[in-house]
Design an enzyme around this catalytic site. Structure first.
Site, PDB file in Angstrom:
ATOM      1  N   HIS A 214      -2.803  -0.277  -5.840  1.00  0.00           N
ATOM      2  CA  HIS A 214      -2.897  -1.078  -4.625  1.00  0.00           C
ATOM      3  C   HIS A 214      -2.741  -2.567  -4.931  1.00  0.00           C
ATOM      4  O   HIS A 214      -2.393  -3.345  -4.047  1.00  0.00           O
ATOM      5  CB  HIS A 214      -4.204  -0.803  -3.868  1.00  0.00           C
ATOM      6  CG  HIS A 214      -5.462  -1.102  -4.608  1.00  0.00           C
ATOM      7  ND1 HIS A 214      -6.131  -0.160  -5.360  1.00  0.00           N
ATOM      8  CD2 HIS A 214      -6.185  -2.237  -4.707  1.00  0.00           C
ATOM      9  CE1 HIS A 214      -7.219  -0.700  -5.886  1.00  0.00           C
ATOM     10  NE2 HIS A 214      -7.271  -1.979  -5.501  1.00  0.00           N
ATOM     11  N   ASP A 244      -3.370   5.858  -7.986  1.00  0.00           N
ATOM     12  CA  ASP A 244      -3.526   4.440  -7.690  1.00  0.00           C
ATOM     13  C   ASP A 244      -3.295   3.676  -8.989  1.00  0.00           C
ATOM     14  O   ASP A 244      -4.229   3.299  -9.679  1.00  0.00           O
ATOM     15  CB  ASP A 244      -4.932   4.183  -7.136  1.00  0.00           C
ATOM     16  CG  ASP A 244      -5.147   2.742  -6.699  1.00  0.00           C
ATOM     17  OD1 ASP A 244      -4.188   1.956  -6.766  1.00  0.00           O
ATOM     18  OD2 ASP A 244      -6.277   2.411  -6.296  1.00  0.00           O
ATOM     19  N   GLY A 331     -12.679  -7.563  -6.807  1.00  0.00           N
ATOM     20  CA  GLY A 331     -12.156  -8.282  -7.954  1.00  0.00           C
ATOM     21  C   GLY A 331     -12.061  -7.409  -9.181  1.00  0.00           C
ATOM     22  O   GLY A 331     -11.390  -7.745 -10.149  1.00  0.00           O
ATOM     23  N   SER A 333     -10.792  -4.296  -9.270  1.00  0.00           N
ATOM     24  CA  SER A 333      -9.700  -3.329  -9.182  1.00  0.00           C
ATOM     25  C   SER A 333      -8.748  -3.439 -10.363  1.00  0.00           C
ATOM     26  O   SER A 333      -8.337  -4.525 -10.756  1.00  0.00           O
ATOM     27  CB  SER A 333      -8.900  -3.538  -7.896  1.00  0.00           C
ATOM     28  OG  SER A 333      -9.464  -2.849  -6.832  1.00  0.00           O
ATOM     29  N   SER A 349     -10.216   1.921  -9.112  1.00  0.00           N
ATOM     30  CA  SER A 349      -9.513   2.055  -7.840  1.00  0.00           C
ATOM     31  C   SER A 349     -10.338   1.466  -6.701  1.00  0.00           C
ATOM     32  O   SER A 349      -9.958   0.486  -6.085  1.00  0.00           O
ATOM     33  CB  SER A 349      -9.202   3.525  -7.558  1.00  0.00           C
ATOM     34  OG  SER A 349      -8.608   3.695  -6.284  1.00  0.00           O
TER      35      SER A 349
END
Length: 474
Positions: A214, A244, A331, A333, A349
């Site tokens: 993402h 992801d 933050g 991810s 994720s």
């Protein structure tokens, strides 16, 4: 002309208390001794070996196999069997596993998961098989109320008694864009912040890194500072759907990309392999917002239904994730999930909760991301050398993490960005949030007040000061 150092050391600046838990045991080995018993020899295994044994036993048991998990206290693999004949059970016991009879078969649990997908794909829900209870655990976050809750509850009940359990989560499922060390991108919608997961070598031999899909969908070019020039470009990205993950190539082919996780204070953990996660396994997560936190794997092949960021009435469903009780915040991810012996497991994720009250976080398996992108783990022989994360530099490149500096170009902690808190340095808390043993304190002091909804947590990596344009953290 000297080669540019990798601008991002894998992981982020660690909270020192958690690092202290990790590093003394980073290269420790566990005995593979045998405890004799009347029904066979039960092996004492480290988690990676338990995962390998589970894969072998799944082939041996066939349809009788109904999942497995790692009993970390006893350091044993527990294998579920259903309708298994005595011969295959004896084989499993001889292989060194603890074998227990359960009611629900893998086929029945998979059928129940398909029903949930058809009937209950609702934003704010997730489900995964828990082999410890032999059920599907269905979770609804705080946004699932009214008719949506009734629909979910009815679907779970219709699966039949003993097939699934339903629980509520206090937070809201969201992707944690804004993690390892911070990476940044400027888009038309504002600044985006994510985290680097693991450095890899792309199929064409160029240096690259893995992060959340993402993040790769949100922006194409990424920098190692909030206002710096791009240093890497997205090559492939998958989100939502079957994963992801994103492969991001460094723009400079001479970039040194060390295969290591920065654990703070000049200490690193070498990443030596990619491995499959095992339920019950102890794990560590690095993120640029919250630093180092630990916990355990609670489920595999999880499905998460995130509220779509582009369609108010839509849902972004991601499948095949690792479910854990490790905390994370915006933050984090893309940040790295790994084991103390240097096995890369996953990329952050999303999830719910925070690192003050605790929560659950889902991770993209690294093995799947590597297979899909054709990349290989590691730096292609560049080595650690004088790269960031060792010595006085922590973080990487021109940014400071655990070294003597307090940021890069006046940047500190998570800055004043919404969702990232207003902190810098290692923060004051190093625990896993839910008290899973990461310690109570971390070196460093909190900088700035901010409007951190999580209170005082361990910051990490370089971060941003306030910006005139809105900042979206992931």
């Amino acid at each position: 002309m000297p080669r540019r150092k990798a601008a991002i050391a894998v992981g982020g600046v660690a909270a020192l208390g958690a690092a202290a838990l990790l590093l003394p045991h980073a290269n420790a080995s566990q005995d593979e001794s045998r405890a004799s018993g009347a029904t066979g020899a039960v092996k004492t295994l480290k988690a990676d070996d338990a995962s390998d044994l589970a894969a072998r036993l799944q082939k041996i048991l066939g349809d009788a196999f109904a999942g497995s998990y790692y009993d970390s206290g006893r350091q044993q693999l527990v294998v579920n069997v259903v309708n298994g004949d005595g011969n295959v059970i004896v084989q499993a016991k001889k292989a060194g596993a603890v074998v227990r009879q359960v009611e629900n078969s893998t086929a029945e649990l998979e059928a129940a998961a398909r029903t949930l997908k058809t009937e209950a794909t609702i934003p704010g829900t997730s489900w995964a098989v828990d082999p410890r209870t032999d059920k599907i655990v269905v979770t609804a976050d705080s946004t699932v109320t009214g008719a949506k809750w009734n629909r979910l509850q009815s679907t779970v009940q219709d699966l039949g008694p003993g097939m699934a359990s339903l629980k509520k989560s206090a937070g809201a499922f969201k992707t944690f864009v804004s993690g390892g060390d911070a990476i940044f991108s400027q888009t038309q919608g504002g600044n985006v912040r994510c985290s680097l997961g693991f450095n890899v070598t792309a199929s064409d031999g160029s240096p690259a890194f893995l992060t959340a899909g993402h993040c790769g969908v949100a922006a194409e070019q990424w920098s190692d500072s909030a206002t710096g020039e791009p240093i890497a470009t997205v090559d492939q990205a998958t989100f939502p759907g079957e994963g992801d993950f994103a492969l991001v190539k460094y723009d400079d082919p001479a970039t040194q990309a060390p295969s290591e996780v920065d654990a703070g204070n000049g200490r690193t953990v070498q990443i030596t392999q990619a491995a499959e996660a095992t339920v019950g396994e102890a794990v560590f997560r690095m993120g640029s917002t919250t630093g180092l936190h630990d916990g355990r794997v609670t489920g595999l092949d999880a499905t998460v239904n995130f509220q779509s960021e582009t369609d108010p009435d839509g849902v972004d469903t991601v499948t095949g994730l690792i479910q854990t009780d490790v905390c994370a915040e915006p933050g984090d991810s893309g940040g790295s999930l790994f084991t103390q012996d240097g096995s890369a497991l996953g990329l952050t994720s999303g999830g719910s909760g925070d690192c003050t009250s605790g929560g659950q976080t889902f991770f993209q398996p690294v093995t799947t991301a590597l297979q899909a992108t054709g990349a290989t783990l590691g730096d292609g022989g560049a080595g650690a050398g004088d790269q960031a994360g060792a010595g006085d530099e922590a973080g990487a490149g021109d940014e400071a993490g655990a070294g003597d500096q307090a940021g890069a170009e006046g940047q500190a902690g998570a800055g004043d960005e919404p969702g990232a808190g207003g902190e810098a340095g290692a923060g004051e808390q190093a625990g896993a949030g839910d008290g899973t043993g990461a310690g109570d304190e971390a070196g460093g002091e909190q900088i700035g007040g901010g409007a951190d909804p999580a209170g005082e947590h361990s910051g990490a990596g370089a971060a941003q000061d306030g910006h005139s344009s809105p900042t979206r953290t992931h």
